[in-house]
Design a protein around this motif. Structure first.
Motif, PDB file in Angstrom:
ATOM      1  N   HIS A 134      29.357  22.973  73.024  1.00  0.00           N
ATOM      2  CA  HIS A 134      28.768  23.400  71.750  1.00  0.00           C
ATOM      3  C   HIS A 134      27.504  22.588  71.492  1.00  0.00           C
ATOM      4  CE1 HIS A 134      31.579  20.380  69.406  1.00  0.00           C
ATOM      5  NE2 HIS A 134      31.021  19.833  70.456  1.00  0.00           N
ATOM      6  N   GLN A 139      24.469  16.317  67.781  1.00  0.00           N
ATOM      7  CA  GLN A 139      24.331  15.926  66.375  1.00  0.00           C
ATOM      8  C   GLN A 139      24.142  14.413  66.203  1.00  0.00           C
ATOM      9  OE1 GLN A 139      27.731  15.826  63.290  1.00  0.00           O
ATOM     10  NE2 GLN A 139      26.894  17.870  63.094  1.00  0.00           N
ATOM     11  N   PHE A 300      26.336  23.300  60.325  1.00  0.00           N
ATOM     12  CA  PHE A 300      26.942  24.579  60.712  1.00  0.00           C
ATOM     13  C   PHE A 300      26.575  24.898  62.148  1.00  0.00           C
ATOM     14  CE2 PHE A 300      23.379  27.437  61.144  1.00  0.00           C
ATOM     15  CZ  PHE A 300      22.384  26.882  60.351  1.00  0.00           C
TER      16      PHE A 300
HETATM   17  N1  DAH Z   1      30.754  23.505  67.094  1.00  0.00           N
HETATM   18  C1  DAH Z   1      31.573  24.554  66.495  1.00  0.00           C
HETATM   19  C2  DAH Z   1      31.934  25.560  67.597  1.00  0.00           C
HETATM   20  O1  DAH Z   1      31.284  25.622  68.602  1.00  0.00           O
HETATM   21  C3  DAH Z   1      30.860  25.270  65.391  1.00  0.00           C
HETATM   22  C4  DAH Z   1      30.546  24.381  64.240  1.00  0.00           C
HETATM   23  C5  DAH Z   1      31.410  24.269  63.189  1.00  0.00           C
HETATM   24  C6  DAH Z   1      29.377  23.640  64.237  1.00  0.00           C
HETATM   25  C7  DAH Z   1      31.147  23.438  62.118  1.00  0.00           C
HETATM   26  C8  DAH Z   1      29.089  22.776  63.190  1.00  0.00           C
HETATM   27  C9  DAH Z   1      29.999  22.708  62.123  1.00  0.00           C
HETATM   28  O2  DAH Z   1      27.990  22.035  63.144  1.00  0.00           O
HETATM   29  O3  DAH Z   1      29.699  21.874  61.074  1.00  0.00           O
HETATM   30  O4  DAH Z   1      32.866  26.310  67.427  1.00  0.00           O
END
Ligand code: DAH
Length: 442
Positions: A134, A139, A300
């Motif tokens: 991801h 981050q 997100f």
């Molecule tokens: N990384 C998560 C995924 O790939 C999605 C995600 C959810 C990213 C919440 C974020 C977050 O930055 O705050 O399913």
């Protein structure tokens, strides 16, 4: 995944010579990716097919529909948030997909035993390195570099099933928006981000908990609620910018290890509720570990393929990877806000062949890793594999042998396949399954 499967996967990799897998004089197996050498170990499960997708950067190719949607999302953030005439958000879309397990998991408080770390779900280069699962993997490093508002866009890699909406490589936009007390409470100067008994200078003295569903214990209710309202408004604004003002939406409570509280946003599209993104308030431990201990942030992540397929009515995720001009020309030289509806160049017929096999005594229908089989099918069959479905599981009543049957759907996106050529590929898949998993074809 059992050790046995890893070994067989290795053999399988070795046999396919396009993989740069070499043995040095000391007989240390290495994997070379983007000119960097990694020492292979029992975690290594990359396949040559997956490696071939590295550096394609579809999100940056001007004719690719993913590139149009990426630009629309960036435009929304650039135009919605400015300070002194400059965009508030910075955009990172060239970050290397090769990351450490620390970046992908530990920095994000993902527990040691969390299923997303499983070898059956990730493409590991070795025990400590993998192709990111991801974009959230970046981050912490960007926070540590001092950034407060940023978008991270790129390709992510996950082992998964095979059908028209799943592909082992897809693209995500992930973001962080941080606020200082003075920014968040611009109009309410007396309010605070943190509870009075929490000292942001010494966050580790405080046991921050996520037991309360509405907020992290270190945050005041006012800060958590105001951030939640902003987060939700900004993201509804985004889907409205993409799908129009009238798009129906709903929020669903969710759980992510790196945010609390967390939500998913769904939109009503094509008579179905479709999940478009995950989000939440960043865990204070992550911010404090990375540096900024006086801010609160939301984050997100969304998948570009799903949005792009919905927006342009693209029926099959494999089309994103097409180099066929009949596909790409439909997105060539288009303004990013232009309404485009994908017109199938033509639909070529499918061929469906079944493959049944007996498992070796060391495996059962419950321990056999279907994702290993899907990777093998994709490696041998390439992009003519449209879908692989588990059709039947069977235990022989007398000899107790376990058997599985998969349906493999073949379709070329640009021409008709003959049954004879499909049969040949199918035979190769059978052979590879026998070699890699020790199965016996029925
Ligand atoms: N990384 C998560 C995924 O790939 C999605 C995600 C959810 C990213 C919440 C974020 C977050 O930055 O705050 O399913």
């Amino acid at each position: 995944m059992s050790i046995r499967n890893i070994k067989s996967n290795f053999l399988f990799i070795n046999k396919l010579q396009c993989f740069k897998y070499s043995t040095s004089p000391k007989s240390v197996a290495t994997v070379t990716l983007n000119e960097k050498n990694f020492i292979a170990d029992e975690y290594t499960n990359l396949t040559p097919k997956i490696i071939s997708y590295l550096n394609r950067n579809l999100h940056l190719q001007p004719n690719n529909p993913l590139c149009l949607v990426r630009q629309r999302i960036v435009k929304y953030f650039y135009s919605s948030f400015t300070h002194g005439g400059n965009p508030t958000f910075s955009v990172y879309e060239n970050l290397s997909p090769i990351v450490t397990t620390k970046q992908n998991f530990d920095d994000l408080l993902i527990p040691e035993d969390h299923p997303s770390r499983a070898k059956s779900d990730c493409y590991y280069i070795n025990r400590n390195n993998l192709l990111r699962g991801h974009m959230t993997a970046h981050q912490s490093e960007l926070l540590r570099a001092g950034l407060d508002n940023f978008l991270m866009i790129g390709d992510v890699y996950r082992r998964d099933e095979i059908d028209s909406s799943h592909f082992p490589v897809f693209h995500q936009v992930d973001a962080v928006r941080s606020q200082l007390k003075e920014q968040l409470f611009e109009n309410h100067r007396g309010l605070n981000i943190f509870e009075p008994d929490f000292d942001p200078m010494h966050p580790s003295d405080y046991k921050n908990s996520i037991d309360d569903p509405t907020k992290q214990s270190c945050h005041t209710l006012e800060a958590a609620k105001l951030m939640e309202t902003q987060l939700k408004n900004h993201l509804i604004g985004l889907v409205q910018a993409l799908f129009g003002e009238d798009i129906k939406h709903r929020w669903v409570d969710a759980y992510f290890p790196f945010t609390h509280p967390s939500w998913e946003l769904e939109i009503f599209y094509d008579n179905n509720w479709m999940e478009v993104l995950g989000c939440g308030i960043v865990r204070n431990e992550i911010l404090a570990n990375a540096g900024p201990n006086n801010t609160i942030a939301y984050a997100f992540g969304l998948g570009l393929e799903r949005l792009t397929m919905a927006l342009y009515k693209i029926p099959d995720i494999r089309l994103m990877w097409s180099t066929d001009s009949g596909f790409l020309s439909q997105f060539h030289d288009k303004g990013i806000d232009e309404k485009i509806t994908y017109k199938p160049v033509s639909v070529y017929p499918q061929c469906v062949n079944d493959l049944s096999f007996w498992l070796p005594p060391s495996l059962t229908i419950d321990t056999f890793m279907c994702n290993d089989f899907y990777d093998l099918v994709r490696d041998v069959g390439g992009d003519i594999i449209e879908q692989v479905k588990l059709k039947d599981k069977f235990i022989h009543p007398k000899n107790k042998k376990h058997s599985l049957c998969f349906s493999i759907v073949y379709r070329h996106l640009e021409r008709t396949l003959t049954q004879a050529e499909v049969n040949e590929v199918h035979k190769e898949i059978e052979k590879a399954a026998v070699n890699s998993f020790g199965v016996v074809i029925r």
